[in-house]
Design a protein around this motif. Structure first.
Motif, PDB file in Angstrom:
ATOM      1  N   LYS A 101      41.769  28.483  41.668  1.00 26.57           N
ATOM      2  CA  LYS A 101      41.118  28.471  40.356  1.00 26.57           C
ATOM      3  C   LYS A 101      42.009  29.121  39.296  1.00 26.57           C
ATOM      4  CE  LYS A 101      36.895  29.806  40.525  1.00 26.57           C
ATOM      5  NZ  LYS A 101      35.722  30.706  40.582  1.00 26.57           N
ATOM      6  N   ILE A 102      42.576  30.277  39.625  1.00 22.88           N
ATOM      7  CA  ILE A 102      43.373  30.989  38.628  1.00 22.88           C
ATOM      8  C   ILE A 102      44.700  30.280  38.359  1.00 22.88           C
ATOM      9  CG2 ILE A 102      44.565  32.542  40.226  1.00 22.88           C
ATOM     10  CD1 ILE A 102      44.180  34.771  38.192  1.00 22.88           C
ATOM     11  N   CYS A 138      46.631  26.456  49.091  1.00 24.31           N
ATOM     12  CA  CYS A 138      46.278  26.362  47.675  1.00 24.31           C
ATOM     13  C   CYS A 138      47.516  26.235  46.789  1.00 24.31           C
ATOM     14  CB  CYS A 138      45.470  27.585  47.261  1.00 24.31           C
ATOM     15  SG  CYS A 138      46.394  29.146  47.345  1.00 24.31           S
ATOM     16  N   ALA A 190      44.616  40.198  39.644  1.00 22.55           N
ATOM     17  CA  ALA A 190      44.330  38.922  40.322  1.00 22.55           C
ATOM     18  C   ALA A 190      45.484  37.937  40.246  1.00 22.55           C
ATOM     19  CB  ALA A 190      43.081  38.284  39.716  1.00 22.55           C
ATOM     20  N   GLN A 209      38.540  39.690  40.175  1.00 19.84           N
ATOM     21  CA  GLN A 209      38.029  38.617  39.325  1.00 19.84           C
ATOM     22  C   GLN A 209      39.176  37.964  38.557  1.00 19.84           C
ATOM     23  OE1 GLN A 209      34.943  40.095  36.788  1.00 19.84           O
ATOM     24  NE2 GLN A 209      33.411  40.233  38.435  1.00 19.84           N
ATOM     25  N   GLU A 210      38.922  36.762  38.089  1.00 17.37           N
ATOM     26  CA  GLU A 210      39.969  35.987  37.434  1.00 17.37           C
ATOM     27  C   GLU A 210      40.498  36.680  36.185  1.00 17.37           C
ATOM     28  OE1 GLU A 210      40.547  31.464  35.598  1.00 17.37           O
ATOM     29  OE2 GLU A 210      38.727  32.026  36.705  1.00 17.37           O
ATOM     30  N   VAL A 216      37.843  32.597  50.678  1.00 21.46           N
ATOM     31  CA  VAL A 216      37.551  33.051  49.315  1.00 21.46           C
ATOM     32  C   VAL A 216      38.845  33.176  48.511  1.00 21.46           C
ATOM     33  CG1 VAL A 216      36.647  34.978  47.960  1.00 21.46           C
ATOM     34  CG2 VAL A 216      35.426  34.216  50.014  1.00 21.46           C
ATOM     35  N   THR A 217      39.882  33.763  49.146  1.00 19.74           N
ATOM     36  CA  THR A 217      41.152  33.953  48.439  1.00 19.74           C
ATOM     37  C   THR A 217      41.766  32.613  48.058  1.00 19.74           C
ATOM     38  OG1 THR A 217      41.525  35.993  49.676  1.00 19.74           O
ATOM     39  CG2 THR A 217      43.435  34.987  48.621  1.00 19.74           C
ATOM     40  N   THR A 248      40.225  29.825  47.433  1.00 19.54           N
ATOM     41  CA  THR A 248      39.459  29.263  46.317  1.00 19.54           C
ATOM     42  C   THR A 248      39.785  29.976  45.007  1.00 19.54           C
ATOM     43  OG1 THR A 248      37.675  28.698  47.861  1.00 19.54           O
ATOM     44  CG2 THR A 248      37.146  28.739  45.511  1.00 19.54           C
ATOM     45  N   GLU A 249      39.851  31.312  45.051  1.00 21.80           N
ATOM     46  CA  GLU A 249      40.112  32.077  43.835  1.00 21.80           C
ATOM     47  C   GLU A 249      41.536  31.829  43.315  1.00 21.80           C
ATOM     48  OE1 GLU A 249      37.963  33.939  42.083  1.00 21.80           O
ATOM     49  OE2 GLU A 249      36.429  33.164  43.447  1.00 21.80           O
ATOM     50  N   ARG A 263      45.877  42.068  47.264  1.00 19.25           N
ATOM     51  CA  ARG A 263      44.770  41.385  47.947  1.00 19.25           C
ATOM     52  C   ARG A 263      44.855  41.609  49.455  1.00 19.25           C
ATOM     53  NH1 ARG A 263      42.255  37.111  44.993  1.00 19.25           N
ATOM     54  NH2 ARG A 263      43.177  36.775  42.919  1.00 19.25           N
ATOM     55  N   LEU A 285      35.346  40.486  45.457  1.00 16.63           N
ATOM     56  CA  LEU A 285      35.119  39.531  44.373  1.00 16.63           C
ATOM     57  C   LEU A 285      35.063  40.231  43.018  1.00 16.63           C
ATOM     58  CD1 LEU A 285      32.458  37.240  46.086  1.00 16.63           C
ATOM     59  CD2 LEU A 285      34.864  36.737  45.677  1.00 16.63           C
TER      60      LEU A 285
END
Length: 831
Positions: free
Chosen positions: A330-331, A423, A279, A273-274, A323-324, A326-327, A287, A269
């Motif tokens: 978001k990005i 995603c 990322a 980060q974004e 987690v990936t 979700t991240e 990743r 994490l």
């Protein structure tokens, strides 16, 4: 007086001996006999006539009487013997009944004695076993008491040992002891009312709670949540603690797993980060490389610390995927404008490759997210464009390589499909828009190539070729469908299907329909010049050889598109979610290709039909009343045959790959030519007898040519389809029957009318009047013949079937011709 008494005796005897049918049947079954005297319906007169059929046979009457008397004597003796034998039957029966009753009484007495003895034996056995039962119950109670005391001793000692081992953190011994204590405690559930037992149970629960808190504290100390570095390796204490956690409340185990995985992914994490450059999607490989290294590191350091049934490696990978996802979501929402098609496909390809890696390493038994669905491997497809050679530059998705090799075994289901790549679905509109643009450019290139290269060259050896652009279009569709099915099987597949539909229609309109040769006039149409000039024998615009080949090529291409579109629809339904299959419907596009096929066939029919029009016009304008002798076929027949021999072989050879549509062409041409021929036949008036014979010969020649139409000019002679042969025979036979009626003498009138009704099953007054005109009869002669025909015509049955049988079959093209003639006259007057 004696005779009367004898008659009365006989009547009384017959009344007594009259037996019911049931009794008579039973007697016949028990004593079957062929003697007439034994029959129930015995007739003495018939019997005597049988014995003495003639007067000469009466000479033997004495012999017959003696035989009957002898038979009567024997019957009397038998009756007497039977009667005497029955006198003692009653007495013997009573004696036997008495003996049977005595035997029953004796048997009853013996049974009663046996029952009494059995009751005495049972009582004796109870007295003997009374003491044994008491001893057995005592033994059972004593065994239960000893067992319970042993369990109680074990439970008390186990609780003490458990509390001591817990304080000393001897988790290895605690794991074995705790399970035993809990098993022993199960035997005391029914004794919880006893204070001592209840106290021991509470101590066990307290020990379990203390163990859970202590183990969680040990893991927190070994793996601190805020720690920047983890210890060098696991301890035996923590490994034994995991064994204890297996026995404790499942929440303890879940808490340990949750904290360990969170601490294990804390570095991820921070690194991704974004706001970090690494990322973004272009470095998504890093990743997956990071988690692969972490999994290897975990196996080396902690693989033996956690029990195998915890599947910790898979749990770490699954949590990393959540987690990936979700991240990344978001990005991508934040930087949506920066997403390009190549970048999106690159990220999806690397992600699906990683999901495939997970499927090979893990079983997926830890997946608990109900929203994640497993990949449904569709059955092997029959779609032809999936069986073509592998398309170039298709390295975006590794799984497509498997689809291009149908001989490979079916891949197992991937439980991790979509666990991360889901995603990307909200951003697939970028991919859909890109495919829309690419397909539009592809269609424009097809149009430009067609204009540059021109129509296909004539091909009479291997049949009409499918346009290359058609195969290219469906190969591209294959790429898009496989790509999108790996990206998503939901709404994006529906959007892609809409794009497919759009460009299927554009291909049909711009490439196929748009390149069909244009006709100046249809076979049945009219132009002002044709009405004004009416040039005899003028030839209509005829397609060139290249244009005929182009029409056949477009027809073959449309047929290929029709079949392939249907298979494409089936494949799309296999790829999409089951809940969305009803929204995939390419019926409209298949109808569009069917329309192109029908238009192509109609153009071919119109071309050949128009080529035959001058010959038919010449036929109708010949002076048939001046024909003096019957010779070979007329020049107009030779002209029709010549046009057929010129066109049909070209069409057949260029439709060799689609034989059914060549058959449709033949059927449509026959349905168009034959009514037109009959219409022109009615224009041939007046006709002499010899002229009618010549026309009949010409009609027969045309009939033979039409029957041979499907294989005319071919080295391989094939039998014409039955459906086509039936149409030709029916239509041309009607033309022959018309000429036969014309050839028949019109007197006597009744014979002529009956002959007309017999030869033409679809006869009516309009056709009859045209035949009379062909014969050259005056109107005054025709009126009486028409009246006679109306009288002799059968009454048509009620309903639509009857009316249609007389008016719908033949008159339709004639009525149409009559309207055309009226229109010609009207236009001439106006002009």
């Amino acid at each position: 007086m004696m005779e009367e008494e004898e008659l009365e005796f006989v009547e009384e005897l017959e009344a007594v001996l009259q037996l019911t049918p049931d009794v008579q049947l039973a007697i016949e079954q028990v004593f079957p006999s062929q003697d007439p005297l034994d029959r129930a319906d015995f007739n003495a007169v018939e019997y005597i006539n049988t014995l003495f059929p003639t007067e000469q046979s009466l000479a033997n009457i004495d012999e017959v009487v003696n035989k009957i008397r002898l038979k009567i004597r024997r019957l009397d003796d038998n009756i007497r013997t039977v009667v005497r034998g029955q006198t003692n039957v009653g007495q013997d029966g009573r004696q036997a009944l008495e003996e049977a009753q005595k035997a029953i009484q004796q048997l009853f007495g013996k049974i009663k004695d046996i029952k009494d003895k059995a009751e005495k034996s049972e009582q004796m056995v109870k007295e003997i076993t009374r003491d044994i039962k008491q001893l057995d119950h005592a033994k059972r109670h004593l065994t239960t008491s000893i067992t319970t005391l042993n369990h109680l001793h074990m439970l008390a000692g186990g609780v003490d040992s458990l509390e001591a081992m817990t304080r000393r953190r001897q988790y290895g011994e605690v794991a074995n002891l705790l399970q035993g204590v809990m098993n022993v405690l199960e035997h005391f559930h029914k004794y919880m009312g006893i204070p001592q037992i209840r106290q021991l149970s509470e101590r066990v629960k307290a020990a379990q709670t203390e163990l859970g808190q202590q183990i969680l504290a040990d893991f927190e100390e070994a793996f601190p949540s805020q720690g920047t570095k983890r210890p060098g390796g696991p301890s035996n204490v923590l490994r034994d603690a995991c064994l204890v956690a297996n026995i404790l409340d499942p929440r303890i185990k879940q808490e340990i797993i949750k904290k360990f995985i969170k601490q294990h992914l804390s570095e991820y994490l921070v690194l991704f980060q974004e706001n970090q450059d690494v990322a973004w999607l272009d470095k998504i490989d890093r990743r997956y490389a990071w988690i692969k290294r972490q999994l290897v590191d975990y196996e080396e350091k902690y693989g033996r610390m956690f029990p195998r049934e915890w599947y910790m490696t898979e749990r770490i990978a699954v949590e990393f995927c959540h987690v990936t996802r979700t991240e990344l979501a978001k990005i991508m929402r934040t930087r949506a404008k920066e997403i390009e098609v190549k970048l999106l496909l690159f990220a999806i390809q690397r992600t699906t490759n990683f999901e495939g890696f997970l499927a090979k390493r893990f079983s997926g038994c830890t997946l608990t997210d109900g929203a994640l669905k497993k990949l449904e491997s569709p059955p092997q497809s029959t779609n032809p464009f999936l069986e073509d050679e592998p398309a170039p530059e298709m390295e975006e998705l590794a799984i497509e390589k498997d689809l291009d090799q149908p001989k490979k075994p079916k891949a197992p289901d991937n439980p991790f499909h979509g666990i991360v790549s889901k995603c990307f679905e909200p951003h697939l509109y970028v991919y859909i828009e890109s495919q829309d643009k690419n397909l539009g450019e592809l269609i424009d290139r097809f149009v430009a190539d067609f204009k540059a290269q021109g129509p296909p060259k004539p091909n009479t050896d291997e049949g009409g070729a499918v346009l290359p652009s058609c195969a290219d279009l469906f190969v591209y569709y294959k790429k898009c469908m496989v790509q999108c099915s790996q990206l998503s099987t939901g709404e994006p597949m529906i959007a892609l299907t809409t794009i497919f539909q759009k460009y299927l229609r554009e291909y049909a309109w711009k490439i196929l329909s748009g390149n069909l040769p244009k006709t100046t006039s249809s076979s049945g149409g009219l132009t002002i010049s044709s009405l004004l000039k009416e040039k005899e024998g003028s030839e209509a615009a005829k397609f060139t050889l290249e244009e005929l080949c182009l029409i056949c090529s477009i027809l073959s291409t449309a047929e290929y598109c029709l079949a392939t579109t249907q298979q494409l629809e089936e494949k799309l339904k296999e790829k999409v979610d089951v809940s969305l299959t009803e929204r995939i419907n390419l019926t409209g596009e298949m109808d569009t290709f069917s329309t192109v096929i029908s238009s192509s066939i109609q153009l071919l029919v119109q071309d050949l039909d128009a080529a035959c029009d001058p010959a038919l016009t010449a036929m109708s304008k010949m002076q048939w009343q001046n024909v003096e002798h019957v010779g070979d076929q007329s020049p107009y027949v030779t002209s029709v045959i010549l046009h057929i021999k010129q066109n049909v072989p070209i069409i057949r050879d260029n439709l060799a790959s689609t034989r059914k549509y060549f058959t449709q062409f033949c059927i449509k041409f026959a349905n168009s030519f034959i009514p037109k021929f009959i219409t022109h036949l009615f224009k041939c008036k007046p006709i002499s007898m010899v002229g009618a014979e010549q026309l009949l010969l010409d009609t027969h020649s045309l009939k033979m040519v039409l029957l041979d139409l499907p294989s005319i000019g071919s080295q391989v002679v094939r039998k014409a389809p039955a459906s086509y042969t039936k149409i030709v025979v029916k239509g041309m036979t009607r033309a022959e029957m018309i000429l036969k009626v014309v050839m028949a003498p019109h007197e006597p009138l009744v014979v002529f009318v009956d002959n007309y009704i017999k030869l033409l099953t679809d006869c009516n007054t309009e056709t009859f009047q045209k035949i009379l005109d062909m014969k050259g009869l005056k109107r005054s002669e025709q009126s009486s013949m028409l009246e006679l025909l109306r009288q002799r015509l059968p009454t048509p049955p009620s309903g639509p079937e009857g009316s249609g049988s007389l008016s719908l079959l033949a008159p339709t093209p004639e009525q149409e011709s009559s309207r055309i003639r009226k229109l010609e006259k009207l236009i001439k007057k106006r002009l």
